[in-house]
Design a protein around this motif. Structure first.
Motif, PDB file in Angstrom:
ATOM      1  N   THR A 233       0.977  -1.425   0.138  1.00  9.27           N
ATOM      2  CA  THR A 233       0.097   0.067  -0.054  1.00  9.27           C
ATOM      3  C   THR A 233       0.691   1.204  -0.173  1.00  9.27           C
ATOM      4  O   THR A 233       0.197   2.443  -0.163  1.00  9.27           O
ATOM      5  N   GLY A 234       2.118   1.100   0.183  1.00  5.40           N
ATOM      6  CA  GLY A 234       2.952   2.304   0.219  1.00  5.40           C
ATOM      7  C   GLY A 234       2.513   3.177   1.399  1.00  5.40           C
ATOM      8  O   GLY A 234       2.305   2.981   2.227  1.00  5.40           O
ATOM      9  N   ASN A 235       2.676   4.496   0.876  1.00  4.50           N
ATOM     10  CA  ASN A 235       2.108   5.658   1.565  1.00  4.50           C
ATOM     11  C   ASN A 235       0.551   5.619   1.912  1.00  4.50           C
ATOM     12  O   ASN A 235      -0.114   6.563   1.317  1.00  4.50           O
ATOM     13  N   GLY A 236      -0.050   4.759   2.249  1.00  2.00           N
ATOM     14  CA  GLY A 236      -1.418   4.517   2.434  1.00  2.00           C
ATOM     15  C   GLY A 236      -2.071   5.039   3.605  1.00  2.00           C
ATOM     16  O   GLY A 236      -1.398   5.523   4.438  1.00  2.00           O
ATOM     17  N   VAL A 237      -3.300   4.876   3.797  1.00  2.00           N
ATOM     18  CA  VAL A 237      -4.118   5.347   4.622  1.00  2.00           C
ATOM     19  C   VAL A 237      -4.975   4.328   5.156  1.00  2.00           C
ATOM     20  O   VAL A 237      -5.548   3.909   4.324  1.00  2.00           O
ATOM     21  N   ALA A 238      -5.256   3.981   6.506  1.00  2.00           N
ATOM     22  CA  ALA A 238      -6.029   2.930   7.081  1.00  2.00           C
ATOM     23  C   ALA A 238      -7.491   3.448   7.093  1.00  2.00           C
ATOM     24  O   ALA A 238      -7.541   4.637   7.269  1.00  2.00           O
ATOM     25  N   VAL A 239      -8.322   2.488   6.789  1.00  2.00           N
ATOM     26  CA  VAL A 239      -9.729   3.109   6.798  1.00  2.00           C
ATOM     27  C   VAL A 239     -10.579   2.318   7.628  1.00  2.00           C
ATOM     28  O   VAL A 239     -10.494   0.955   7.492  1.00  2.00           O
ATOM     29  N   LYS A 264      -6.728  -0.623   4.172  1.00  2.00           N
ATOM     30  CA  LYS A 264      -5.686   0.110   4.060  1.00  2.00           C
ATOM     31  C   LYS A 264      -5.860   0.787   2.578  1.00  2.00           C
ATOM     32  O   LYS A 264      -5.740  -0.275   1.871  1.00  2.00           O
ATOM     33  N   TYR A 265      -6.179   2.161   2.240  1.00  2.00           N
ATOM     34  CA  TYR A 265      -5.830   2.586   1.079  1.00  2.00           C
ATOM     35  C   TYR A 265      -4.863   3.243   0.465  1.00  2.00           C
ATOM     36  O   TYR A 265      -4.346   4.021   1.301  1.00  2.00           O
ATOM     37  N   GLY A 266      -4.216   2.822  -0.596  1.00  2.00           N
ATOM     38  CA  GLY A 266      -2.905   3.379  -1.142  1.00  2.00           C
ATOM     39  C   GLY A 266      -2.336   2.585  -2.160  1.00  2.00           C
ATOM     40  O   GLY A 266      -2.800   1.626  -2.573  1.00  2.00           O
ATOM     41  N   PRO A 267      -1.202   3.194  -2.792  1.00  2.00           N
ATOM     42  CA  PRO A 267      -0.806   4.548  -2.383  1.00  2.00           C
ATOM     43  C   PRO A 267      -1.606   5.588  -2.647  1.00  2.00           C
ATOM     44  O   PRO A 267      -2.507   5.588  -3.592  1.00  2.00           O
ATOM     45  N   VAL A 268      -1.655   6.788  -1.976  1.00  2.00           N
ATOM     46  CA  VAL A 268      -2.355   7.888  -2.130  1.00  2.00           C
ATOM     47  C   VAL A 268      -1.586   9.080  -1.878  1.00  2.00           C
ATOM     48  O   VAL A 268      -0.819   9.122  -1.097  1.00  2.00           O
ATOM     49  N   LYS A 269      -1.913   9.992  -2.887  1.00  2.28           N
ATOM     50  CA  LYS A 269      -1.178  11.506  -2.784  1.00  2.28           C
ATOM     51  C   LYS A 269      -1.960  12.328  -1.783  1.00  2.28           C
ATOM     52  O   LYS A 269      -2.915  12.051  -1.253  1.00  2.28           O
ATOM     53  N   ARG A 270      -0.967  12.924  -0.950  1.00  3.36           N
ATOM     54  CA  ARG A 270      -1.630  13.696   0.327  1.00  3.36           C
ATOM     55  C   ARG A 270      -1.478  15.099   0.202  1.00  3.36           C
ATOM     56  O   ARG A 270      -1.151  15.986   0.941  1.00  3.36           O
ATOM     57  N   GLN A 297      -2.992  12.024   7.606  1.00  2.00           N
ATOM     58  CA  GLN A 297      -3.737  11.218   8.411  1.00  2.00           C
ATOM     59  C   GLN A 297      -3.145   9.886   8.055  1.00  2.00           C
ATOM     60  O   GLN A 297      -2.907   9.504   7.117  1.00  2.00           O
ATOM     61  N   GLU A 298      -2.987   9.023   9.265  1.00  2.00           N
ATOM     62  CA  GLU A 298      -2.680   7.773   9.150  1.00  2.00           C
ATOM     63  C   GLU A 298      -4.040   6.727   9.027  1.00  2.00           C
ATOM     64  O   GLU A 298      -3.946   5.737   8.554  1.00  2.00           O
ATOM     65  N   LYS A 299      -5.084   7.403   9.550  1.00  2.00           N
ATOM     66  CA  LYS A 299      -6.143   6.658   9.851  1.00  2.00           C
ATOM     67  C   LYS A 299      -7.423   7.376   9.475  1.00  2.00           C
ATOM     68  O   LYS A 299      -7.616   8.546   9.960  1.00  2.00           O
ATOM     69  N   ILE A 300      -8.553   7.009   8.643  1.00  2.00           N
ATOM     70  CA  ILE A 300      -9.802   7.737   8.522  1.00  2.00           C
ATOM     71  C   ILE A 300     -11.005   6.860   8.804  1.00  2.00           C
ATOM     72  O   ILE A 300     -11.180   5.831   8.432  1.00  2.00           O
ATOM     73  N   HIS A 301     -11.850   7.276   9.900  1.00  2.00           N
ATOM     74  CA  HIS A 301     -12.993   6.629  10.187  1.00  2.00           C
ATOM     75  C   HIS A 301     -14.266   7.267   9.485  1.00  2.00           C
ATOM     76  O   HIS A 301     -14.400   8.325   9.636  1.00  2.00           O
ATOM     77  N   PHE A 302     -15.150   6.173   8.970  1.00  2.00           N
ATOM     78  CA  PHE A 302     -16.069   6.728   8.198  1.00  2.00           C
ATOM     79  C   PHE A 302     -17.342   6.239   9.271  1.00  2.00           C
ATOM     80  O   PHE A 302     -17.491   5.335   9.530  1.00  2.00           O
ATOM     81  N   ASP A 303     -18.064   7.557   9.802  1.00  2.00           N
ATOM     82  CA  ASP A 303     -19.189   7.117  10.699  1.00  2.00           C
ATOM     83  C   ASP A 303     -20.612   7.272   9.605  1.00  2.00           C
ATOM     84  O   ASP A 303     -20.852   8.340   9.301  1.00  2.00           O
ATOM     85  N   ILE A 304     -20.969   6.246   9.507  1.00  4.58           N
ATOM     86  CA  ILE A 304     -22.146   6.294   8.354  1.00  4.58           C
ATOM     87  C   ILE A 304     -23.542   6.260   9.261  1.00  4.58           C
ATOM     88  O   ILE A 304     -23.660   5.228  10.194  1.00  4.58           O
TER      89      ILE A 304
END
Length: 452
Positions: A233-239, A264-270, A297-304
């Protein structure tokens, strides 16, 4: 004067009869010794053949295989194994993994032993079985020049390692297999004996640094080549999300994968150019999380949470249907008409009204006029995977109570009551149900919708 010997005379002494008998006896003994030697050679040869066949009987290998498995003796098992290709190593650990696998899978052990016994009897030992191709009982080198020997030949396995990132170094079982030169590359490694091995992927590139480890197990594969996938995932972000089955969206486009699958989503530009969001399909409608701009961010939480309009439509329909059923139930004084309610207190209260009418000798009839819903009062919550909602509403019904004997009574025109309806969604029945009702003084919101 010449001398001529007299042929009737001789200088040789006559052989005594005893001497001739002795020579005959010696000749007889020689024949006996020769016969004994031949018999001994035949017996010795027979014993040699019997012993040689016994020592090299393939059934011995089957019994040794069973014994090593039963005793969980990896070293003894390894001694029975030979590699099918010289590049493959057979170690005590190879034997130990095999006996552990057989003891964890007794049905496999039973099938293998059955096959080996059949091969030992038929001597068709070169066939590779379809169900358990890891080992075959095969002829080895000659023993004592005459006898076939048998051994378990371990079949080689090869790993096709699929790697998504260029610049990922692959190490398997402590041996380096190089670094990927492009994205979505495949590295082939092997040969390996059946067993579990540690795969290490070490990435260094434009998306940062990352190292991941995974165990690959060839015992679960029936093919000589098995594919394994390494997703860096490289420089990814946990979801994460309160609804792990929600689909992850990137800049409004679906990834087709759930939060649980993605993790974890990535790699992603920041640089702020990427926005992540998530959508969950409830049985009664959709639920969305607010898009989040990816920065540091290292992690993003989605409150649905469920869409308010979808929930309201479900509540409105349920309460309207219930109102019509309430009129039927009151006219017939029978709570079985109330199919949208799951509240014992509510049923008891209705039966109390029916008893009161009955004690006065009266009946009741009515008609629905309208329902007014206060959308500002709508509250939605979730608990243990169950969705709850409540809304305030005005119920207007025209009703008439009359004497059961004379049919005379009073009309009550445009009578309104105000209630807070509490409902929950039953995913099994795929319906909203009223679980509580509370009488209130009126509606306080400004966003009012009327249903007639």
């Amino acid at each position: 004067m010449s001398f001529h010997p007299d042929p009737t005379k001789t200088n040789h002494k006559p052989v005594p009869p005893v001497t001739r008998a002795k020579a005959s006896t010696q000749k007889s003994k020689g024949k006996q010794l020769a016969s004994l030697l031949i018999i001994w050679l035949v017996v010795a040869g027979s014993v040699f053949v019997w012993y040689g066949k016994k020592q090299t009987d393939p059934m011995n290998q089957v019994e040794a295989f069973e014994e090593a498995a039963a005793q969980k003796d990896g070293k003894a098992m390894a001694a029975l194994l030979t590699p099918a290709v010289k590049e493959m190593k057979i170690t005590d650990d190879t034997g130990q993994q095999l006996v552990d696998y057989l003891n964890e899978n007794p049905d496999v052990k039973e099938e293998m032993v059955k096959l080996f016994k059949e091969q030992a009897v038929t001597k068709r030992t070169a066939d590779i079985p379809e169900e358990h191709p890891q080992l075959i009982l095969k002829k080895g080198e000659k023993k004592w020049f005459f006898f076939d020997t048998y051994q378990y030949e371990v079949q080689p396995y090869y790993a096709n390692i699929h790697v998504n990132f260029k610049g990922t170094a692959i190490t398997l079982d402590g041996k380096s297999y190089g670094t990927t030169k492009e994205d979505e590359a495949v590295i082939k490694a092997g040969p390996f004996a059946p067993g579990a091995y540690m795969l290490v992927a070490d990435y260094k590139g434009e998306y940062g640094k990352e190292k991941t480890e995974m165990t690959i197990d060839f015992y679960e594969s029936l093919s000589a080549e098995a594919s394994f996938y390494v997703e860096m995932t490289g420089n990814g972000v946990a979801v994460t999300s309160n609804r792990p089955e929600a689909i992850l969206y990137v800049n409004g486009e679906s990834t087709g994968k759930t939060i649980r699958e993605m993790r974890k989503y990535g790699p992603v530009k920041r640089d702020g150019s990427v926005k992540l969001s998530a959508v969950y399909d409830y049985p009664f409608g959709s639920g969305n999380a607010e898009p989040v701009q990816v920065k540091d961010q290292e992690k993003i939480h989605f409150d649905i949470h469920p869409d308010r309009q979808d929930v309201y439509e479900g509540l409105r329909k349920t309460i309207v249907d219930h109102t019509y059923e309430w009129i039927q139930a009151f006219e017939n004084q029978d709570t079985s008409y109330l199919t949208h309610v799951q509240d014992d207190d509510y049923f008891a209260r209705q039966r109390g009204y029916y008893n009161e009418l009955s004690s006065e000798g009266k009946q009741w009839t009515g008609s629905f006029n309208y329902l007014r819903f206060d959308l500002d009062s709508l509250v939605i919550s979730e608990e243990n995977g169950i969705t709850y909602a409540s809304v305030d509403a005005e119920v207007n019904i025209t009703g008439r109570a009359y004497s059961a004997s004379s049919y005379e009574g009073d009309y009550i025109d445009d009578s309104s009551d105000f209630w807070t309806y509490g409902l929950k969604y039953d995913e099994t029945a795929e319906n909203w149900y009223i679980v509580n009702t509370t009488k209130i003084d009126g509606l306080s919101g400004s966003n009012i919708e009327t249903t007639r």
